[in-house]
Design an enzyme around this catalytic site. Structure first.
Site, PDB file in Angstrom:
ATOM      1  CB  CYS A 240      16.255 -38.087   4.976  1.00 55.28           C
ATOM      2  SG  CYS A 240      15.856 -38.434   6.689  1.00 55.28           S
TER       3      CYS A 240
ATOM      4  CD  GLU B  95      15.742 -34.567   6.954  1.00 51.84           C
ATOM      5  OE1 GLU B  95      16.030 -34.693   5.743  1.00 51.84           O
ATOM      6  OE2 GLU B  95      15.035 -35.357   7.577  1.00 51.84           O
TER       7      GLU B  95
ATOM      8  CE  LYS C 267      -0.135 -29.127   2.859  1.00 49.04           C
ATOM      9  NZ  LYS C 267       0.065 -30.371   2.050  1.00 49.04           N
ATOM     10  CB  ALA C 268      -2.521 -33.425   6.822  1.00 43.80           C
TER      11      ALA C 268
ATOM     12  CB  SER D  15       6.252 -38.216   1.623  1.00 46.06           C
ATOM     13  OG  SER D  15       7.652 -38.288   1.393  1.00 46.06           O
TER      14      SER D  15
END
Length: 527
Positions: free
Chosen positions: A301, A264, A185-186, A159
Site C-alpha cells: 500500500c 486503510e 473475517k478471514a 490480501s
C-alpha cells in the site's frame, strides 16, 4: 458452529449439509489446495459477534499485564509454527519463504510491542483532578479520567499481508491490547493461512486463561456486511481497496448506532524529485525507486505510484533510466487471480488514456504481472482527472513533469490524501523548497526525506495513516503503538469511591504508571 476451547471459533473445515463450500487455491497454479472451508451463515456471524460481546466485560477488566501475557503467548505460538505453515502461506500467496518468515517476525514482534505498551501503562491516559471543596465561587468535584476499550472489534484480513495485516495482524493486536475481543473475517485469498494463525491464537488464549469468546473467525463472501451491522460490534479495522473500505464505512454509518471504521484504503504515495538531487544522482535514484516500485510485485500500500519532477534535462535522463530499470524487470506472480485482474485493468486504463504515454514495460499477458512505467501530462492532475488519483495495485508507476516550482505546488495541492509523501533532495534543495513541507503535512501521514516508502517500521513513532482516501480517519494509524488509540475511549468518574475506580485511577496507583494529577505528571500515590 464448532466450539474449540470454549471460544466459539467458527471452524474452517466442516461438511454439514446446506453449507456453502469454499476452496483455497494455489496462487501460482490455480489448483485447489487440500481441504475445504465453509461459508458462515448469518446465524454463525451473529453468534461470533455475541460471543465477543459476552467476553468483553471480563476481558476488558483483566489486569493489563495479564492481557500482555496473552499477546506474548500468541507471538510465541506464531514463532513456533513450522515449515509446513510457511509452505502453506507460500502456496496460497505466491510470496517467497523469506518474505513469509520476515513477515511472521514482524507479526510476532508487533504483538510483543503491544504487550510492552500494556506493561508500561501510558495507554491508560490517566488524568486526575482532585476535589477542591473550598474553591470559590464554586467547588470542584473529584474528577478522574482514563481510557477503556470500545467493545468487540471486527477485523478484516488483508490480501497483501497474510500475517502482519490479517488474522493476528496489527488491527487484531491493537484491539486485543485495548481490551476488545476480536472477530476476524478471514481473507478469501489465504483461508488456510488464516486457520493456522487462528488456531495459534486459540492455543495462546487457552494457555493464558482468556475468557471464552475473546477471539472468533468467520469465512465467506458477503459475511462482512452482516458482521459490521451486528449491534455487538463497536469498531472495525480494515485494510484493502477503496471500494471495499468505503462500503464498510457506509454500512457502519447507516446502523441505528453508527460505529467507527478504521479503513486503510488507497494511496499513490507521491515521490517528489527536486532538481539538485536529480542533477547529482539521477541514475542512482532511478535504480532505487525502481526497486521500491517492483518490490513484492508492487503489492504494498506504500508503493510509489506517482513520481513528480520539474522539467529539465536531468529529469528526462532520469525518466529514461527509470524506464530501463523497471522495463527490464521480470514478470511477477500476483497474490491471487483477482489481484492480477485488478492490476491488468489499471494498466489498461492508463494505456487507453490520451493524456498518458507508455514509457516502458512488456504487454500484459498470461498469469503474471508485467512491470510498467507511464508518463502523464500534468494537466490530468491540475484538472482533477480521477485516473492519476487511483491506486494501481502492482508493479507500475506514473511520472509527471511540471514546468516550474509554481506548477509543482499546484500539482501537489491537487492530490488526494496519502499514506506517504517523499522528497528526494540534496542540501541546496532543502534550503530552496522548504515551503513544500507544510503542504505535504496536509496531504500525508508519513513524510519521507531521501528514502522510499515501502518499508514501514513497527514502533512507537510510526504513522501508517493519512487523509481520505488513504484512510477513513486521518487521526489514527494502523501500524505502531499509537494504533491502540483507535479502540479506546475516554471515561470520566466523578466523586467515585476509590474502591470502585479502575486501578489506573486509584489513589495508591497500584499499576505504578505515570498520571496527570492536578495538572502535573506524577508516579506517586495520592495520599
Amino acid at each position: 458452529m464448532t466450539g474449540r476451547l470454549g471460544h466459539n471459533y467458527i471452524a474452517g473445515r466442516r461438511s454439514a449439509a446446506g453449507h456453502i463450500r469454499l476452496q483455497s487455491l494455489d496462487a501460482t497454479t490455480g489448483e485447489a489446495l487440500p481441504g475445504a472451508f465453509i461459508q458462515a451463515t448469518e446465524a454463525e456471524v451473529a453468534a461470533a459477534a455475541e460471543a465477543a460481546a459476552l467476553a468483553f466485560p471480563s476481558y476488558s477488566k483483566l489486569d493489563p499485564r495479564h492481557r500482555a501475557e496473552f499477546l506474548d503467548a500468541i507471538a510465541d505460538e506464531l514463532d513456533a509454527l513450522g515449515d509446513d505453515f510457511v509452505a502453506i502461506v507460500c502456496r496460497e500467496t505466491a510470496l517467497p519463504a523469506a518474505r513469509i518468515q520476515g513477515e511472521r517476525g514482524r507479526t510476532s514482534g508487533q504483538l510483543r510491542l503491544f504487550a510492552s505498551v500494556l506493561r508500561r501503562g501510558d495507554f491508560h491516559g490517566a488524568r486526575i483532578d482532585r476535589a477542591l471543596p473550598a474553591r470559590t465561587p464554586l467547588p470542584r468535584p473529584d474528577l478522574r479520567q482514563c481510557r477503556l476499550g470500545v467493545g468487540p472489534v471486527a477485523v478484516f484480513g488483508a490480501s497483501n499481508f497474510p500475517l502482519a495485516f490479517s488474522t493476528a495482524g496489527g488491527d487484531t493486536a491493537a484491539a486485543l491490547a485495548a481490551g476488545c475481543p476480536v472477530v476476524v473475517k478471514a481473507h478469501s485469498g489465504h483461508m488456510a493461512t488464516a486457520e493456522w494463525v487462528a488456531d495459534a491464537i486459540l492455543r495462546a488464549a487457552d494457555r493464558t486463561g482468556m475468557p471464552a469468546g475473546v477471539f472468533n473467525m468467520i469465512y465467506g463472501g458477503g459475511v462482512g456486511a452482516a458482521l459490521v451491522q451486528h449491534p455487538a460490534i463497536r469498531a472495525v479495522g480494515f485494510t484493502g481497496s477503496l471500494k471495499g473500505g468505503r462500503a464498510l464505512c457506509d454500512l457502519a454509518a447507516a446502523r441505528p448506532q453508527p460505529i467507527p471504521v478504521f479503513a486503510e484504503m488507497s494511496s499513490i504515495n507521491p515521490v517528489v524529485l527536486l532538481p539538485q538531487a536529480l542533477q547529482a544522482r539521477g541514475e542512482r535514484i532511478a535504480a532505487e525507486l525502481a526497486a521500491s516500485v517492483v518490490l513484492g510485485g508492487g503489492q504494498f500500500c506504500t508503493k510509489p505510484g506517482l513520481v513528480i519532477g520539474i522539467r529539465s534535462a536531468a529529469f528526462s535522463d532520469f525518466a529514461a533510466c527509470l524506464g530501463d530499470a523497471i522495463g527490464s524487470q521480470s514478470a511477477q506472480t500476483m497474490l491471487n487471480a483477482s489481484t492480477l485482474r485488478s492490476y491488468a485493468h489499471g494498466v489498461a486504463a492508463l494505456l487507453a488514456h490520451p493524456g498518458v504515454r507508455h514509457l516502458a514495460g512488456r504487454p500484459q499477458a498470461g498469469q503474471q504481472a508485467q512491470p510498467q512505467v507511464f508518463q502523464a501530462d500534468v494537466s490530468l492532475l491540475l484538472h482533477g482527472d480521477a485516473l492519476l488519483q487511483e491506486e494501481v495495485f502492482g508493479p507500475a508507476t506514473v511520472l509527471v513533469e511540471v514546468a516550474d516550482r509554481a506548477e509543482l505546488q499546484q500539482a501537489l495541492q491537487a492530490l488526494h490524501g496519502q499514506l506517504t509523501a517523499t522528497l528526494i533532495a540534496d542540501e541546496q534543495d532543502l534550503d530552496g523548497f522548504s515551503d513544500l513541507v507544510p503542504l505535504l503535512e496536509r496531504q500525508a501521514g508519513r513524510l519521507l526525506l531521501n528514502g522510499y516508502p515501502t518499508g514501514v517500521e513497527v514502533c512507537d513513532a510510526m504513522v501508517h495513516g493519512g487523509p481520505y482516501p488513504a484512510t477513513s480517519d486521518a487521526r489514527g494509524t494502523s501500524v505502531g503503538t499509537l494504533a491502540i488509540d483507535r479502540f479506546l475511549r475516554p471515561v470520566c468518574y466523578q466523586n467515585y469511591p476509590d474502591r470502585w475506580l479502575p486501578a489506573a485511577l486509584q489513589n495508591a496507583n497500584p499499576l505504578g504508571i505515570q498520571r496527570l494529577v492536578d495538572g502535573r505528571p506524577s508516579h506517586d500515590p495520592i495520599p
